[in-house]
Design a protein around this motif. Structure first.
Motif, mmCIF file in Angstrom:
data_model
loop_
_atom_site.group_PDB
_atom_site.id
_atom_site.type_symbol
_atom_site.label_atom_id
_atom_site.label_comp_id
_atom_site.label_asym_id
_atom_site.label_seq_id
_atom_site.Cartn_x
_atom_site.Cartn_y
_atom_site.Cartn_z
ATOM 1 N N THR A 48 -58.937 -28.257 -24.108
ATOM 2 C CA THR A 48 -59.904 -28.043 -23.093
ATOM 3 C C THR A 48 -59.785 -26.410 -22.751
ATOM 4 O O THR A 48 -58.818 -25.812 -23.287
ATOM 5 N N SER A 49 -60.538 -25.877 -21.851
ATOM 6 C CA SER A 49 -60.137 -24.458 -21.758
ATOM 7 C C SER A 49 -58.761 -23.959 -21.109
ATOM 8 O O SER A 49 -58.123 -23.164 -21.489
ATOM 9 N N THR A 50 -58.115 -25.111 -20.355
ATOM 10 C CA THR A 50 -56.785 -24.867 -20.083
ATOM 11 C C THR A 50 -55.614 -24.540 -21.130
ATOM 12 O O THR A 50 -54.807 -23.719 -21.243
ATOM 13 N N THR A 51 -56.117 -25.755 -22.143
ATOM 14 C CA THR A 51 -55.122 -25.590 -23.389
ATOM 15 C C THR A 51 -55.550 -24.629 -24.009
ATOM 16 O O THR A 51 -54.318 -23.930 -24.658
ATOM 17 N N LEU A 52 -56.629 -24.171 -24.401
ATOM 18 C CA LEU A 52 -56.810 -22.961 -25.163
ATOM 19 C C LEU A 52 -56.380 -21.641 -24.510
ATOM 20 O O LEU A 52 -55.897 -20.764 -25.254
ATOM 21 N N ALA A 53 -56.392 -21.494 -23.090
ATOM 22 C CA ALA A 53 -55.888 -20.311 -22.370
ATOM 23 C C ALA A 53 -54.334 -20.242 -22.689
ATOM 24 O O ALA A 53 -53.956 -19.059 -22.864
ATOM 25 N N THR A 54 -53.813 -21.460 -22.606
ATOM 26 C CA THR A 54 -52.385 -21.327 -23.023
ATOM 27 C C THR A 54 -51.987 -20.839 -24.293
ATOM 28 O O THR A 54 -51.246 -19.993 -24.677
ATOM 29 N N ALA A 55 -52.786 -21.425 -25.222
ATOM 30 C CA ALA A 55 -52.518 -21.428 -26.876
ATOM 31 C C ALA A 55 -53.025 -19.869 -27.276
ATOM 32 O O ALA A 55 -52.167 -19.346 -28.065
ATOM 33 N N LEU A 56 -54.094 -19.347 -26.507
ATOM 34 C CA LEU A 56 -54.313 -18.064 -26.966
ATOM 35 C C LEU A 56 -54.207 -16.815 -25.922
ATOM 36 O O LEU A 56 -54.438 -15.776 -26.256
ATOM 37 N N GLY A 57 -53.249 -16.927 -24.753
ATOM 38 C CA GLY A 57 -52.896 -16.116 -23.943
ATOM 39 C C GLY A 57 -53.933 -15.370 -23.176
ATOM 40 O O GLY A 57 -53.937 -14.194 -22.703
ATOM 41 N N GLU A 58 -55.027 -16.121 -22.930
ATOM 42 C CA GLU A 58 -56.062 -15.773 -22.101
ATOM 43 C C GLU A 58 -56.093 -16.571 -20.566
ATOM 44 O O GLU A 58 -55.684 -17.701 -20.606
ATOM 45 N N ASN A 59 -56.914 -16.016 -19.571
ATOM 46 C CA ASN A 59 -57.031 -16.910 -18.522
ATOM 47 C C ASN A 59 -58.341 -17.952 -18.714
ATOM 48 O O ASN A 59 -59.171 -17.589 -19.678
ATOM 49 N N THR A 60 -58.459 -19.039 -17.795
ATOM 50 C CA THR A 60 -59.190 -19.878 -18.048
ATOM 51 C C THR A 60 -60.787 -19.293 -17.722
ATOM 52 O O THR A 60 -61.557 -19.975 -18.320
ATOM 53 N N GLY A 61 -60.857 -18.538 -16.922
ATOM 54 C CA GLY A 61 -62.182 -18.099 -16.642
ATOM 55 C C GLY A 61 -63.056 -17.325 -17.734
ATOM 56 O O GLY A 61 -64.010 -17.501 -18.317
ATOM 57 N N THR A 62 -61.946 -16.528 -18.414
ATOM 58 C CA THR A 62 -62.537 -15.803 -19.645
ATOM 59 C C THR A 62 -62.888 -16.773 -20.828
ATOM 60 O O THR A 62 -63.698 -17.007 -21.476
ATOM 61 N N LEU A 63 -62.054 -17.887 -20.923
ATOM 62 C CA LEU A 63 -62.023 -18.792 -22.080
ATOM 63 C C LEU A 63 -63.527 -19.651 -21.712
ATOM 64 O O LEU A 63 -64.264 -19.976 -22.492
ATOM 65 N N SER A 64 -63.638 -20.152 -20.302
ATOM 66 C CA SER A 64 -64.799 -20.935 -19.980
ATOM 67 C C SER A 64 -66.131 -20.034 -20.484
ATOM 68 O O SER A 64 -67.138 -20.639 -21.118
ATOM 69 N N TYR A 65 -66.097 -18.817 -20.074
ATOM 70 C CA TYR A 65 -67.525 -18.033 -20.507
ATOM 71 C C TYR A 65 -67.617 -17.982 -22.038
ATOM 72 O O TYR A 65 -68.620 -18.307 -22.689
ATOM 73 N N HIS A 66 -66.626 -17.647 -22.778
ATOM 74 C CA HIS A 66 -66.603 -17.706 -24.042
ATOM 75 C C HIS A 66 -66.841 -19.135 -24.782
ATOM 76 O O HIS A 66 -67.668 -19.090 -25.736
ATOM 77 N N LEU A 67 -66.644 -20.119 -24.209
ATOM 78 C CA LEU A 67 -66.796 -21.628 -24.633
ATOM 79 C C LEU A 67 -68.323 -21.825 -24.363
ATOM 80 O O LEU A 67 -69.033 -22.536 -25.336
#
Length: 195
Positions: A48-67
Protein backbone atom coordinates in the motif's frame (compact mmCIF):
# COMPACT_ATOMS: atom_id res chain seq x y z
CA UNK A 1 14.46 -0.37 -21.59
CA UNK A 2 16.57 -2.36 -19.14
CA UNK A 3 16.61 -6.06 -18.58
CA UNK A 4 16.35 -5.40 -14.85
CA UNK A 5 13.02 -3.71 -15.43
CA UNK A 6 11.93 -6.61 -17.59
CA UNK A 7 12.97 -9.04 -14.83
CA UNK A 8 11.17 -7.06 -12.15
CA UNK A 9 8.03 -6.77 -14.25
CA UNK A 10 8.43 -9.96 -16.29
CA UNK A 11 5.95 -12.78 -16.70
CA UNK A 12 6.52 -16.33 -15.64
CA UNK A 13 6.76 -19.20 -18.09
CA UNK A 14 3.74 -19.39 -20.36
CA UNK A 15 2.37 -15.99 -19.37
CA UNK A 16 1.43 -13.51 -22.05
CA UNK A 17 4.03 -10.80 -22.76
CA UNK A 18 3.15 -7.26 -23.81
CA UNK A 19 5.62 -4.83 -25.38
CA UNK A 20 5.45 -1.28 -24.05
CA UNK A 21 7.41 1.43 -25.85
CA UNK A 22 5.61 4.73 -25.31
CA UNK A 23 7.12 8.06 -24.25
CA UNK A 24 4.65 8.04 -21.31
CA UNK A 25 6.35 4.95 -19.91
CA UNK A 26 9.74 6.61 -20.39
CA UNK A 27 8.50 9.66 -18.48
CA UNK A 28 7.15 7.51 -15.66
CA UNK A 29 10.47 5.67 -15.34
CA UNK A 30 12.63 8.81 -15.42
CA UNK A 31 12.20 9.55 -11.71
CA UNK A 32 14.33 8.03 -8.94
CA UNK A 33 11.44 7.48 -6.50
CA UNK A 34 9.37 5.71 -9.13
CA UNK A 35 12.29 3.41 -9.87
CA UNK A 36 12.59 2.69 -6.14
CA UNK A 37 8.84 1.95 -5.97
CA UNK A 38 9.10 -0.50 -8.87
CA UNK A 39 12.16 -2.15 -7.34
CA UNK A 40 10.41 -2.51 -3.97
CA UNK A 41 7.27 -4.03 -5.53
CA UNK A 42 9.44 -6.33 -7.65
CA UNK A 43 11.43 -7.51 -4.62
CA UNK A 44 8.78 -7.75 -1.92
CA UNK A 45 5.46 -7.95 -3.74
CA UNK A 46 2.23 -5.96 -3.30
CA UNK A 47 2.16 -2.96 -0.98
CA UNK A 48 0.00 0.00 0.00
CA UNK A 49 1.11 3.62 -0.15
CA UNK A 50 1.47 3.45 3.65
CA UNK A 51 3.73 0.38 3.62
CA UNK A 52 5.72 1.83 0.72
CA UNK A 53 6.11 5.16 2.56
CA UNK A 54 7.53 3.33 5.57
CA UNK A 55 9.84 1.12 3.51
CA UNK A 56 11.13 3.97 1.32
CA UNK A 57 11.22 6.75 3.93
CA UNK A 58 8.72 8.97 2.09
CA UNK A 59 5.37 10.48 3.04
CA UNK A 60 2.15 8.89 1.80
CA UNK A 61 1.08 11.97 -0.18
CA UNK A 62 4.28 11.89 -2.22
CA UNK A 63 3.96 8.14 -2.69
CA UNK A 64 0.32 8.42 -3.80
CA UNK A 65 1.24 10.92 -6.51
CA UNK A 66 4.03 8.71 -7.88
CA UNK A 67 1.86 5.60 -7.67
CA UNK A 68 -0.76 7.35 -9.83
CA UNK A 69 1.95 8.24 -12.38
CA UNK A 70 3.09 4.62 -12.52
CA UNK A 71 -0.50 3.42 -12.81
CA UNK A 72 -1.23 5.83 -15.69
CA UNK A 73 1.83 4.51 -17.50
CA UNK A 74 0.58 0.94 -17.07
CA UNK A 75 3.54 -0.15 -14.92
CA UNK A 76 1.58 -0.93 -11.75
CA UNK A 77 -1.99 -1.90 -11.00
CA UNK A 78 -4.16 -1.98 -7.93
CA UNK A 79 -5.43 -5.25 -6.49
CA UNK A 80 -9.17 -4.69 -5.97
CA UNK A 81 -9.68 -7.89 -3.97
CA UNK A 82 -7.10 -6.78 -1.37
CA UNK A 83 -8.08 -3.11 -1.26
CA UNK A 84 -10.45 -1.94 1.48
CA UNK A 85 -11.95 1.52 1.87
CA UNK A 86 -9.30 4.11 1.04
CA UNK A 87 -6.40 1.67 1.29
CA UNK A 88 -5.30 0.43 -2.14
CA UNK A 89 -2.86 -2.41 -2.67
CA UNK A 90 -0.45 -2.10 -5.62
CA UNK A 91 1.60 -4.59 -7.60
CA UNK A 92 3.85 -4.40 -10.64
CA UNK A 93 2.16 -5.33 -13.90
CA UNK A 94 3.47 -8.72 -14.95
CA UNK A 95 4.51 -9.63 -18.46
CA UNK A 96 5.80 -6.25 -19.64
CA UNK A 97 8.64 -6.02 -22.13
CA UNK A 98 9.61 -2.36 -21.76
CA UNK A 99 11.46 -0.96 -24.74
CA UNK A 100 12.69 2.52 -25.48
CA UNK A 101 10.85 4.25 -28.34
CA UNK A 102 13.05 4.95 -31.38
CA UNK A 103 15.08 8.16 -30.96
CA UNK A 104 13.50 9.57 -34.12
CA UNK A 105 10.07 9.40 -32.48
CA UNK A 106 11.07 11.25 -29.32
CA UNK A 107 10.77 14.98 -28.75
CA UNK A 108 13.74 16.91 -27.36
CA UNK A 109 12.13 16.82 -23.91
CA UNK A 110 11.60 13.05 -24.16
CA UNK A 111 15.22 12.56 -25.26
CA UNK A 112 16.28 14.57 -22.19
CA UNK A 113 14.14 12.29 -19.99
CA UNK A 114 15.74 9.26 -21.63
CA UNK A 115 19.16 10.74 -20.86
CA UNK A 116 18.20 11.27 -17.22
CA UNK A 117 16.95 7.69 -16.98
CA UNK A 118 20.22 6.47 -18.51
CA UNK A 119 22.20 8.53 -15.97
CA UNK A 120 20.23 7.06 -13.04
CA UNK A 121 20.58 3.53 -14.38
CA UNK A 122 24.32 4.01 -14.96
CA UNK A 123 24.85 5.14 -11.36
CA UNK A 124 22.91 2.13 -10.16
CA UNK A 125 24.81 -0.26 -12.43
CA UNK A 126 28.21 1.09 -11.34
CA UNK A 127 27.20 0.62 -7.70
CA UNK A 128 26.04 -2.95 -8.44
CA UNK A 129 29.37 -3.69 -10.14
CA UNK A 130 31.22 -2.38 -7.06
CA UNK A 131 29.06 -4.60 -4.85
CA UNK A 132 29.66 -7.60 -7.13
CA UNK A 133 33.42 -7.05 -7.03
CA UNK A 134 33.52 -6.59 -3.25
CA UNK A 135 31.13 -9.38 -2.24
CA UNK A 136 31.31 -12.06 -4.92
CA UNK A 137 33.85 -14.15 -3.03
CA UNK A 138 31.61 -14.37 0.04
CA UNK A 139 28.26 -14.66 -1.75
CA UNK A 140 28.06 -18.47 -1.40
CA UNK A 141 27.33 -18.76 -5.12
CA UNK A 142 24.59 -16.10 -5.22
CA UNK A 143 26.65 -13.81 -7.45
CA UNK A 144 27.48 -14.96 -10.94
CA UNK A 145 28.96 -13.16 -13.91
CA UNK A 146 30.31 -13.76 -17.35
CA UNK A 147 32.17 -11.84 -20.01
CA UNK A 148 32.66 -12.88 -23.59
CA UNK A 149 33.70 -11.79 -27.04
CA UNK A 150 32.18 -12.99 -30.28
CA UNK A 151 32.05 -11.80 -33.88
CA UNK A 152 28.39 -11.20 -34.66
CA UNK A 153 26.36 -9.59 -37.38
CA UNK A 154 23.76 -7.03 -36.33
CA UNK A 155 21.06 -9.63 -37.04
CA UNK A 156 22.85 -12.14 -34.80
CA UNK A 157 23.18 -9.55 -32.03
CA UNK A 158 19.44 -8.87 -32.33
CA UNK A 159 18.79 -12.61 -32.15
CA UNK A 160 21.07 -12.97 -29.11
CA UNK A 161 19.18 -10.14 -27.40
CA UNK A 162 15.80 -11.73 -28.18
CA UNK A 163 17.05 -15.09 -26.86
CA UNK A 164 18.20 -13.37 -23.67
CA UNK A 165 14.76 -11.79 -23.22
CA UNK A 166 13.12 -15.19 -23.78
CA UNK A 167 15.42 -16.69 -21.16
CA UNK A 168 14.50 -13.91 -18.72
CA UNK A 169 10.81 -14.52 -19.38
CA UNK A 170 11.30 -18.24 -18.75
CA UNK A 171 12.77 -17.62 -15.29
CA UNK A 172 10.89 -14.46 -14.34
CA UNK A 173 8.48 -14.59 -11.43
CA UNK A 174 7.46 -12.24 -8.70
CA UNK A 175 7.83 -12.71 -4.97
CA UNK A 176 4.32 -14.16 -4.73
CA UNK A 177 5.21 -17.10 -7.02
CA UNK A 178 8.80 -17.65 -5.85
CA UNK A 179 9.83 -20.73 -3.85
CA UNK A 180 10.79 -20.15 -0.22
CA UNK A 181 14.51 -20.43 -0.91
CA UNK A 182 14.43 -17.93 -3.84
CA UNK A 183 16.00 -14.50 -3.56
CA UNK A 184 15.52 -11.43 -5.77
CA UNK A 185 18.43 -11.41 -8.24
CA UNK A 186 19.38 -8.40 -10.38
CA UNK A 187 20.40 -9.33 -13.91
CA UNK A 188 22.18 -7.23 -16.53
CA UNK A 189 23.12 -7.78 -20.16
CA UNK A 190 24.51 -5.43 -22.72
CA UNK A 191 26.43 -5.85 -25.91
CA UNK A 192 28.50 -3.30 -27.78
CA UNK A 193 31.12 -3.27 -30.54
CA UNK A 194 34.62 -3.90 -29.22
CA UNK A 195 36.16 -1.04 -31.10
Amino acid sequence: MTEEQRAEQGAGEGAERRTVDSPEVLKALAHPLRLRILRHLGKTGPATSTTLATALGENTGTLSYHLRMLERAGLIEDIPERSTGRERWWRGVRGLDIRRPPQSELTDAERAMAGELDRMRLEEDVELLRQFTAEQGTSEGWMRGSRGLSHLTKAELDSFHDDYLALLARYARGPEEAPEDARPVLLRWFGLPAG
